[in-house]
Design an enzyme around this catalytic site. Structure first.
Site, PDB file in Angstrom:
ATOM      1  N   HIS A  77       0.829  -1.343   0.013  1.00  0.00           N
ATOM      2  CA  HIS A  77       0.073   0.070   0.017  1.00  0.00           C
ATOM      3  C   HIS A  77       0.972   1.375  -0.105  1.00  0.00           C
ATOM      4  O   HIS A  77       2.070   1.375   0.992  1.00  0.00           O
ATOM      5  CB  HIS A  77      -0.903  -0.028   1.349  1.00  0.00           C
ATOM      6  CG  HIS A  77      -2.035   1.006   1.115  1.00  0.00           C
ATOM      7  ND1 HIS A  77      -1.752   2.366   1.100  1.00  0.00           N
ATOM      8  CD2 HIS A  77      -3.377   0.741   0.547  1.00  0.00           C
ATOM      9  CE1 HIS A  77      -2.920   3.175   1.076  1.00  0.00           C
ATOM     10  NE2 HIS A  77      -3.920   2.098   0.830  1.00  0.00           N
ATOM     11  N   PHE A 266      -8.878  -9.067  14.697  1.00  0.00           N
ATOM     12  CA  PHE A 266      -8.985  -7.901  15.270  1.00  0.00           C
ATOM     13  C   PHE A 266     -10.474  -7.411  15.737  1.00  0.00           C
ATOM     14  O   PHE A 266     -10.892  -7.140  14.463  1.00  0.00           O
ATOM     15  CB  PHE A 266      -8.041  -6.777  14.878  1.00  0.00           C
ATOM     16  CG  PHE A 266      -6.815  -7.496  14.263  1.00  0.00           C
ATOM     17  CD1 PHE A 266      -6.005  -8.245  15.109  1.00  0.00           C
ATOM     18  CD2 PHE A 266      -6.516  -7.641  13.003  1.00  0.00           C
ATOM     19  CE1 PHE A 266      -4.818  -8.911  14.707  1.00  0.00           C
ATOM     20  CE2 PHE A 266      -5.265  -8.035  12.375  1.00  0.00           C
ATOM     21  CZ  PHE A 266      -4.589  -8.698  13.232  1.00  0.00           C
ATOM     22  N   ASP A 268     -13.194  -5.414  15.516  1.00  0.00           N
ATOM     23  CA  ASP A 268     -13.547  -4.069  15.553  1.00  0.00           C
ATOM     24  C   ASP A 268     -14.924  -4.022  14.957  1.00  0.00           C
ATOM     25  O   ASP A 268     -15.814  -4.548  15.476  1.00  0.00           O
ATOM     26  CB  ASP A 268     -12.583  -3.382  14.449  1.00  0.00           C
ATOM     27  CG  ASP A 268     -12.726  -4.046  13.066  1.00  0.00           C
ATOM     28  OD1 ASP A 268     -13.356  -4.959  12.786  1.00  0.00           O
ATOM     29  OD2 ASP A 268     -11.841  -3.509  12.301  1.00  0.00           O
ATOM     30  N   ASP A 342     -10.373  -5.496   4.240  1.00  0.00           N
ATOM     31  CA  ASP A 342     -10.151  -4.544   2.432  1.00  0.00           C
ATOM     32  C   ASP A 342     -11.421  -4.812   1.907  1.00  0.00           C
ATOM     33  O   ASP A 342     -11.783  -3.946   1.067  1.00  0.00           O
ATOM     34  CB  ASP A 342      -8.982  -5.213   1.875  1.00  0.00           C
ATOM     35  CG  ASP A 342      -7.785  -4.799   2.547  1.00  0.00           C
ATOM     36  OD1 ASP A 342      -7.616  -3.712   3.131  1.00  0.00           O
ATOM     37  OD2 ASP A 342      -6.672  -5.323   2.125  1.00  0.00           O
TER      38      ASP A 342
END
Length: 365
Positions: A77, A266, A268, A342
């Site tokens: 990226h 993770f 979130d 993503d």
């Protein structure tokens, strides 16, 4: 030797064996997966659909193979640091100290955004862009010495670092400054002002580094109470910090961890969103309505804990399903999480987000 006489060789062998067992340290464990399974077992507002989970595993494997998804994807990226040195370690630690709560109720053109290199960046990427921009402006934003200096690292300076191209400011600015101050003080007192010393102390163990972050830095200690269990460890930012180091260094040097597969997804708000979209996670009518109406769910609310815990367990089931069908493939929860995040951002950009993400404002994610 008579039957009554002891076998001294056998006694020596047993004595040495048990002495080694006594002195060999236990392997570090984060206990995140264990807590997530407990949440799943006791959840009443979130459920996992096993058939959809199997279908998702097949899709994720196919897409990850097609896109050649690996640790190299992280470094590819344009905003992520490319150097394989201490500057990247410092950048990632700073980034994950501040990697929380970028969502906005405003429309895309009005929400908090960073203009950098001719583009407008939102969400997580606004953080990365702001840090890169600050370094280019000779603001030592990744230096723990700077964080501790109350005359130089002021709220006004941080406002400048995160100055938006819109009228909306970055959420939780005071909390971000507090995280930097706290971490700077702890690095000074315990780790000679460098996060690389934390990595060294963990001795190539991802779980040990996660525990070190949670135990020594309060702003990484993402732990909740749920039902009859004293605590459930999610440790989202501690885990993603280790995962980012691993990915940035492609599992070598500072990123060499012998137990990297102990890191979970993770917890979130983006991954629960895509798991729900894929039919893997099901919400009770009340929770589903609250999410669709974009009602704020307080940090630590049972709904929030169930969504986070069940998401971790669901990604673990996806990982196991992929490995069951493709035992030769190198895959872990980190890569699955990166891919799902993503994918959700791509769907959102294309207007294909069928359900909003849940709204919880906190420093944990």
């Amino acid at each position: 030797m008579s039957d009554d006489e002891p076998d001294h060789d056998l006694l020596d062998f047993l004595r040495q064996h048990f002495q080694k067992a006594a002195i060999s340290p236990a392997k570090p464990e984060t206990h995140v997966l264990e807590g997530a399974e407990y949440v799943y077992d006791n959840a009443i507002d979130v459920a996992i659909d096993y058939q959809s989970t199997k279908a998702a595993a097949a899709m994720i494997y196919e897409q990850m193979q097609k896109k050649e998804y690996s640790t190299k994807t992280w470094s590819s990226h344009e905003l992520h640091p490319k150097a394989k040195d201490e500057s990247t370690v410092a950048f990632i630690f700073t980034m994950d100290l501040l990697n929380f709560s970028f969502w906005s109720e405003k429309e895309d053109e009005e929400r908090f955004a960073i203009e950098y290199k001719g583009k407008k960046w939102t969400g997580y990427w606004s953080l990365v862009a702001a840090l890169q921009r600050a370094l280019e402006e000779d603001i030592p934003i990744t230096s723990s010495d700077f964080w501790q200096n109350e005359h130089e690292c002021t709220e006004e300076v941080l406002k400048h670092v995160f100055r938006s191209s819109t009228e909306e400011e970055i959420p939780l600015l005071k909390e971000r400054l507090a995280c930097l101050r706290e971490a700077g003080q702890i690095l000074y007192e315990k780790y000679q002002c460098s996060f690389t010393n934390c990595i060294t102390a963990a001795n190539h163990s991802a779980a040990a580094l996660v525990n070190l972050l949670a135990d020594n830095f309060p702003c990484f200690n993402d732990v909740v109470r749920f039902e009859n269990r004293k605590s459930v460890r999610f440790l989202k930012r501690a885990q993603i910090c280790v995962a980012d180091i691993w990915a940035a260094f492609e599992g070598e040097g500072f990123g060499e961890f012998g137990d990297i597969d102990k890191i979970t997804m993770f917890a979130d708000y983006r991954v629960p969103q895509i798991l729900n979209t894929l039919g893997c996670l099901w919400y009770s009518p009340l929770l589903d309505h609250a999410v669709r109406q974009k009602r704020v769910i307080e940090s630590g609310h049972t709904w929030e804990i169930q969504m986070r815990g069940c998401s971790i367990w669901c990604v673990e089931l996806i990982r196991r399903e992929i490995l069951r069908n493709h035992p030769e493939v190198k895959i872990n929860a980190i890569l699955i999480d990166f891919f799902l995040y993503d994918t959700m951002k791509e769907r959102e950009g294309a207007g294909q987000d069928e359900i909003p993400h849940h709204r919880t404002r906190s420093i944990w994610y």
